[in-house]
Write an enzyme that holds these catalytic residues in place. Structure first.
Site, PDB file in Angstrom:
ATOM      1  N   LYS A 258      63.354  41.359  14.744  1.00 27.99           N
ATOM      2  CA  LYS A 258      64.113  41.294  16.010  1.00 27.99           C
ATOM      3  C   LYS A 258      63.948  42.587  16.800  1.00 27.99           C
ATOM      4  O   LYS A 258      63.698  42.562  18.007  1.00 27.99           O
ATOM      5  CB  LYS A 258      65.595  41.077  15.683  1.00 27.99           C
ATOM      6  CG  LYS A 258      66.534  41.317  16.858  1.00 27.99           C
ATOM      7  CD  LYS A 258      67.970  41.044  16.491  1.00 27.99           C
ATOM      8  CE  LYS A 258      68.742  42.231  15.969  1.00 27.99           C
ATOM      9  NZ  LYS A 258      69.157  43.215  16.970  1.00 27.99           N
ATOM     10  N   ASN A 259      64.068  43.720  16.101  1.00 28.78           N
ATOM     11  CA  ASN A 259      64.078  45.008  16.816  1.00 28.78           C
ATOM     12  C   ASN A 259      62.687  45.457  17.275  1.00 28.78           C
ATOM     13  O   ASN A 259      62.575  46.438  17.998  1.00 28.78           O
ATOM     14  CB  ASN A 259      64.722  46.093  15.950  1.00 28.78           C
ATOM     15  CG  ASN A 259      66.228  45.909  15.851  1.00 28.78           C
ATOM     16  OD1 ASN A 259      66.796  45.049  16.521  1.00 28.78           O
ATOM     17  ND2 ASN A 259      66.876  46.716  15.016  1.00 28.78           N
TER      18      ASN A 259
ATOM     19  N   CYS B  39      76.870  45.290  19.619  1.00 25.34           N
ATOM     20  CA  CYS B  39      77.782  45.325  18.480  1.00 25.34           C
ATOM     21  C   CYS B  39      78.938  46.281  18.742  1.00 25.34           C
ATOM     22  O   CYS B  39      78.798  47.243  19.490  1.00 25.34           O
ATOM     23  CB  CYS B  39      77.020  45.797  17.252  1.00 25.34           C
ATOM     24  SG  CYS B  39      75.830  44.618  16.670  1.00 25.34           S
TER      25      CYS B  39
ATOM     26  N   ARG C 245      78.024  53.768  22.118  1.00 22.68           N
ATOM     27  CA  ARG C 245      76.618  53.519  22.409  1.00 22.68           C
ATOM     28  C   ARG C 245      76.255  53.794  23.874  1.00 22.68           C
ATOM     29  O   ARG C 245      75.875  52.891  24.624  1.00 22.68           O
ATOM     30  CB  ARG C 245      76.232  52.094  22.006  1.00 22.68           C
ATOM     31  CG  ARG C 245      76.503  51.837  20.549  1.00 22.68           C
ATOM     32  CD  ARG C 245      75.963  50.536  20.077  1.00 22.68           C
ATOM     33  NE  ARG C 245      74.537  50.585  19.778  1.00 22.68           N
ATOM     34  CZ  ARG C 245      73.876  49.587  19.214  1.00 22.68           C
ATOM     35  NH1 ARG C 245      74.481  48.483  18.901  1.00 22.68           N
ATOM     36  NH2 ARG C 245      72.597  49.707  18.953  1.00 22.68           N
TER      37      ARG C 245
ATOM     38  N   ASP D 134      71.152  50.146   9.802  1.00 25.42           N
ATOM     39  CA  ASP D 134      71.212  48.680   9.818  1.00 25.42           C
ATOM     40  C   ASP D 134      71.208  48.074   8.410  1.00 25.42           C
ATOM     41  O   ASP D 134      71.329  46.862   8.259  1.00 25.42           O
ATOM     42  CB  ASP D 134      70.015  48.109  10.611  1.00 25.42           C
ATOM     43  CG  ASP D 134      70.215  48.265  12.107  1.00 25.42           C
ATOM     44  OD1 ASP D 134      71.303  48.679  12.540  1.00 25.42           O
ATOM     45  OD2 ASP D 134      69.259  47.956  12.857  1.00 25.42           O
TER      46      ASP D 134
ATOM     47  N   ARG E 119      72.954  36.383  15.487  1.00 24.21           N
ATOM     48  CA  ARG E 119      72.232  37.227  16.454  1.00 24.21           C
ATOM     49  C   ARG E 119      70.988  37.811  15.808  1.00 24.21           C
ATOM     50  O   ARG E 119      70.018  38.127  16.489  1.00 24.21           O
ATOM     51  CB  ARG E 119      73.116  38.394  16.910  1.00 24.21           C
ATOM     52  CG  ARG E 119      74.247  37.991  17.811  1.00 24.21           C
ATOM     53  CD  ARG E 119      75.030  39.195  18.205  1.00 24.21           C
ATOM     54  NE  ARG E 119      74.164  40.122  18.934  1.00 24.21           N
ATOM     55  CZ  ARG E 119      74.591  41.156  19.630  1.00 24.21           C
ATOM     56  NH1 ARG E 119      75.876  41.406  19.684  1.00 24.21           N
ATOM     57  NH2 ARG E 119      73.763  41.939  20.251  1.00 24.21           N
TER      58      ARG E 119
HETATM   59  C1  UD1 Z   1      68.325  50.474  17.693  1.00 21.07           C
HETATM   60  C2  UD1 Z   1      68.404  49.145  16.986  1.00 21.07           C
HETATM   61  C3  UD1 Z   1      69.670  49.060  16.159  1.00 21.07           C
HETATM   62  C4  UD1 Z   1      69.777  50.261  15.211  1.00 21.07           C
HETATM   63  C5  UD1 Z   1      69.598  51.568  15.971  1.00 21.07           C
HETATM   64  C6  UD1 Z   1      69.543  52.788  15.064  1.00 21.07           C
HETATM   65  C7  UD1 Z   1      67.247  47.627  18.501  1.00 21.07           C
HETATM   66  C8  UD1 Z   1      67.340  46.459  19.401  1.00 21.07           C
HETATM   67  N1  UD1 Z   1      68.386  48.075  17.974  1.00 21.07           N
HETATM   68  O1  UD1 Z   1      69.429  50.531  18.577  1.00 21.07           O
HETATM   69  O2  UD1 Z   1      69.645  47.846  15.415  1.00 21.07           O
HETATM   70  O3  UD1 Z   1      71.037  50.250  14.587  1.00 21.07           O
HETATM   71  O4  UD1 Z   1      68.380  51.537  16.724  1.00 21.07           O
HETATM   72  O5  UD1 Z   1      68.512  52.677  14.147  1.00 21.07           O
HETATM   73  O6  UD1 Z   1      66.188  48.138  18.220  1.00 21.07           O
HETATM   74  N2  UD1 Z   1      72.778  57.298  21.731  1.00 21.07           N
HETATM   75  C9  UD1 Z   1      73.325  58.096  22.719  1.00 21.07           C
HETATM   76  N3  UD1 Z   1      72.792  58.009  23.980  1.00 21.07           N
HETATM   77  C10 UD1 Z   1      71.761  57.159  24.295  1.00 21.07           C
HETATM   78  C11 UD1 Z   1      71.208  56.365  23.267  1.00 21.07           C
HETATM   79  C12 UD1 Z   1      71.743  56.455  21.987  1.00 21.07           C
HETATM   80  O7  UD1 Z   1      74.249  58.861  22.477  1.00 21.07           O
HETATM   81  O8  UD1 Z   1      71.327  57.146  25.451  1.00 21.07           O
HETATM   82  C13 UD1 Z   1      73.347  57.359  20.363  1.00 21.07           C
HETATM   83  C14 UD1 Z   1      73.969  56.021  19.954  1.00 21.07           C
HETATM   84  O9  UD1 Z   1      75.282  55.904  20.436  1.00 21.07           O
HETATM   85  C15 UD1 Z   1      73.887  56.107  18.463  1.00 21.07           C
HETATM   86  C16 UD1 Z   1      72.572  56.851  18.218  1.00 21.07           C
HETATM   87  O10 UD1 Z   1      72.293  57.538  19.428  1.00 21.07           O
HETATM   88  O11 UD1 Z   1      74.952  56.842  17.952  1.00 21.07           O
HETATM   89  C17 UD1 Z   1      71.414  55.968  17.852  1.00 21.07           C
HETATM   90  O12 UD1 Z   1      71.179  55.031  18.870  1.00 21.07           O
HETATM   91  P1  UD1 Z   1      69.726  54.443  19.181  1.00 21.07           P
HETATM   92  O13 UD1 Z   1      68.733  55.011  18.253  1.00 21.07           O
HETATM   93  O14 UD1 Z   1      69.482  54.564  20.650  1.00 21.07           O
HETATM   94  O15 UD1 Z   1      69.932  52.912  18.840  1.00 21.07           O
HETATM   95  P2  UD1 Z   1      69.504  51.648  19.690  1.00 21.07           P
HETATM   96  O16 UD1 Z   1      68.149  51.859  20.256  1.00 21.07           O
HETATM   97  O17 UD1 Z   1      70.598  51.256  20.597  1.00 21.07           O
END
Ligand code: UD1
Length: 418
Positions: free
Chosen positions: A22-23, A116, A121, A307, A399
């Site tokens: 999915k990711n 989620c 986030r 995850d 999902r």
């Molecule tokens: C992706 C995955 C999700 C996984 C996560 C971490 C997908 C669709 N989802 O989510 O399943 O749990 O990686 O491995 O690929 N953060 C900020 N600012 C930002 C972006 C992120 O503070 O602009 C923080 C988030 O709140 C979180 C951390 O960084 O605490 C990691 O987030 P991130 O790596 O961006 O996860 P996703 O890409 O949303």
């Protein structure tokens, strides 16, 4: 909302094929916005989040069609740059289209996305990165407006290796002539898959899988055919379900190197993990687990994946000893501890750290899937518990897992959806 009903106590046995990730599928679907001709993706899982991404792409003007297991995305007529708010709120991954949209149309609007319930986030790193590539950023009642008639190649240093921000920047950079460099980039296997896709389309990508990615883009990227990598989180979920039920399961389409934190820990606990030719991984649980205290914390790849944390906690309930799990990626991702306690689990948790008293009996109960992986953890606990567990809000689990009940039934689980 529906429920999963799991009657526990059966060993899982047999062979199961892991679906496409999915990711990896979601960002690659978003990256198809960059192409000037149709893209065909093999191995895209049929999931609710994939459906939402199809709706997002369709709303932007793409024509998306399934043909058997292949998904074709024709982005030729993409003209809109505003993602309908209700879609953005349904799924956080809709944020992935802002990089490609900005690169293709010169505009994008980012609304704080949904997803989620595991923390705030924010999307500040995505926005910061795109601004470093020349996007003008303004706030209005619609959300964050990004405007860039022409993006410029440059170096972006991420304050945290965000997976989504790295992907957004890679996608935007793939259409910018000149070299863009992303420092402190995320290193997940899904990043490498996206890099391969962008390369096939015509960009040059070096260093994907390391913290320093360099991309030389092209103004025109062509549509290609690509097969999505196997889902390492789904593989981990089945492996842990097998381990928690004393089972013996072979995973097909499973890349063991994508599970660095997991396989080592399972082996430490006496689970046999055999890697065979052709992406087969055979999991054999021991007759009984010996007392072995485990301490783990989640982190960006190659650290232990957040995850897989909830599912690993459910499995640890079967291992005698006092265990510590520390969640370091998201600030509120231990909510499943409360649901597991309803099943007799002895867990003390605050927002970031959980103490698990493993090796105690679990019993069936009525529980709720709070988020996707928390729900998967409840399925594992239900399979390993005595009696019937009713997991409410099964749609949250769907999902990220396709036909979970049917596939676990094939391994001998007594499980149904209603
Ligand atoms: C992706 C995955 C999700 C996984 C996560 C971490 C997908 C669709 N989802 O989510 O399943 O749990 O990686 O491995 O690929 N953060 C900020 N600012 C930002 C972006 C992120 O503070 O602009 C923080 C988030 O709140 C979180 C951390 O960084 O605490 C990691 O987030 P991130 O790596 O961006 O996860 P996703 O890409 O949303």
């Amino acid at each position: 909302m529906g429920e999963f009903v799991v009657r526990g106590g059966r060993r899982l046995e047999g062979t199961i094929r892991v679906h496409g990730a999915k990711n990896a599928a979601l960002p690659i679907m978003a990256a198809s916005v960059l192409a000037s001709s149709p893209v065909t993706l093999e191995g895209v899982p049929r999931l609710r989040d994939v459906d939402v991404m199809i709706q997002v792409l369709t709303a932007l003007g793409a024509v998306v069609t399934w043909s058997g297991t292949a998904l074709t995305i024709d982005p030729t007529d993409i003209h809109a740059y505003v993602i309908p708010q209700e879609l953005m709120q349904k799924m956080r991954a809709s944020i992935f289209v802002i990089g490609p949209l900005l690169a293709r149309l010169g505009h994008a609007v980012a609304i704080q996305p949904g997803g989620c319930s595991i923390g705030d986030r924010p999307i500040d790193i995505h926005i910061y990165g795109l601004s470093q590539l020349g996007a003008e950023v303004t706030e209005d009642e619609m959300g964050t407006q990004l405007h860039a008639p022409e993006l410029k190649a440059g170096t972006v240093h991420l304050s945290y290796p965000s997976v989504g921000a790295t992907e957004n920047l890679m996608m935007a950079a793939a259409r910018i002539p000149g070299e863009t460099r992303i420092r402190n980039a995320a290193m997940e296997p899904e990043i490498v898959d996206l890099a391969q896709f962008l390369e096939k389309m015509g960009a040059t990508v070096r260093g994907a899988g390391t913290s320093d990615i360099r991309i030389v883009g092209q103004r025109e990227l062509v549509g290609v055919t690509h097969t999505i990598i196997p889902d390492r989180v789904e593989a981990a979920t089945f492996a842990l379900a097998a381990a928690a039920t004393g089972g013996h399961v072979t995973l097909e389409n499973c890349i063991a190197e994508h599970l660095p934190g997991l396989t080592g820990r399972l082996r430490d606990l006496g689970v046999e993990v055999k890697e065979h030719e052709g992406d087969l991984v055979e999991i054999t649980a021991p007759d009984r687990y010996r007392t072995t205290p485990i301490s783990l914390h989640t982190g960006p790849y190659p650290g232990f994946a957040t995850d897989m944390q909830a599912q690993f906690m459910a499995f640890l309930l079967k291992v005698p000893g006092v265990h510590i799990i520390s969640e370091r990626v998201f600030e509120n991702r231990l909510g499943h501890a409360r649901e597991l306690r309803r099943m007799g689990a002895q867990i003390v948790a605050d927002q970031r750290v959980a103490l698990i008293y493993g090796g105690k009996a679990l019993h069936g109960a009525e529980v709720r899937a709070l988020d996707l992986r928390a729900g998967a953890a409840l399925v594992i606990a239900g399979l390993a518990a005595d009696g019937e567990t009713v997991i409410e809000d099964r749609e949250v689990i769907e999902r990220g897992y396709q036909d979970l009940d049917v596939r676990l039934q094939q391994l001998g689980a007594d499980m149904e959806s209603r």
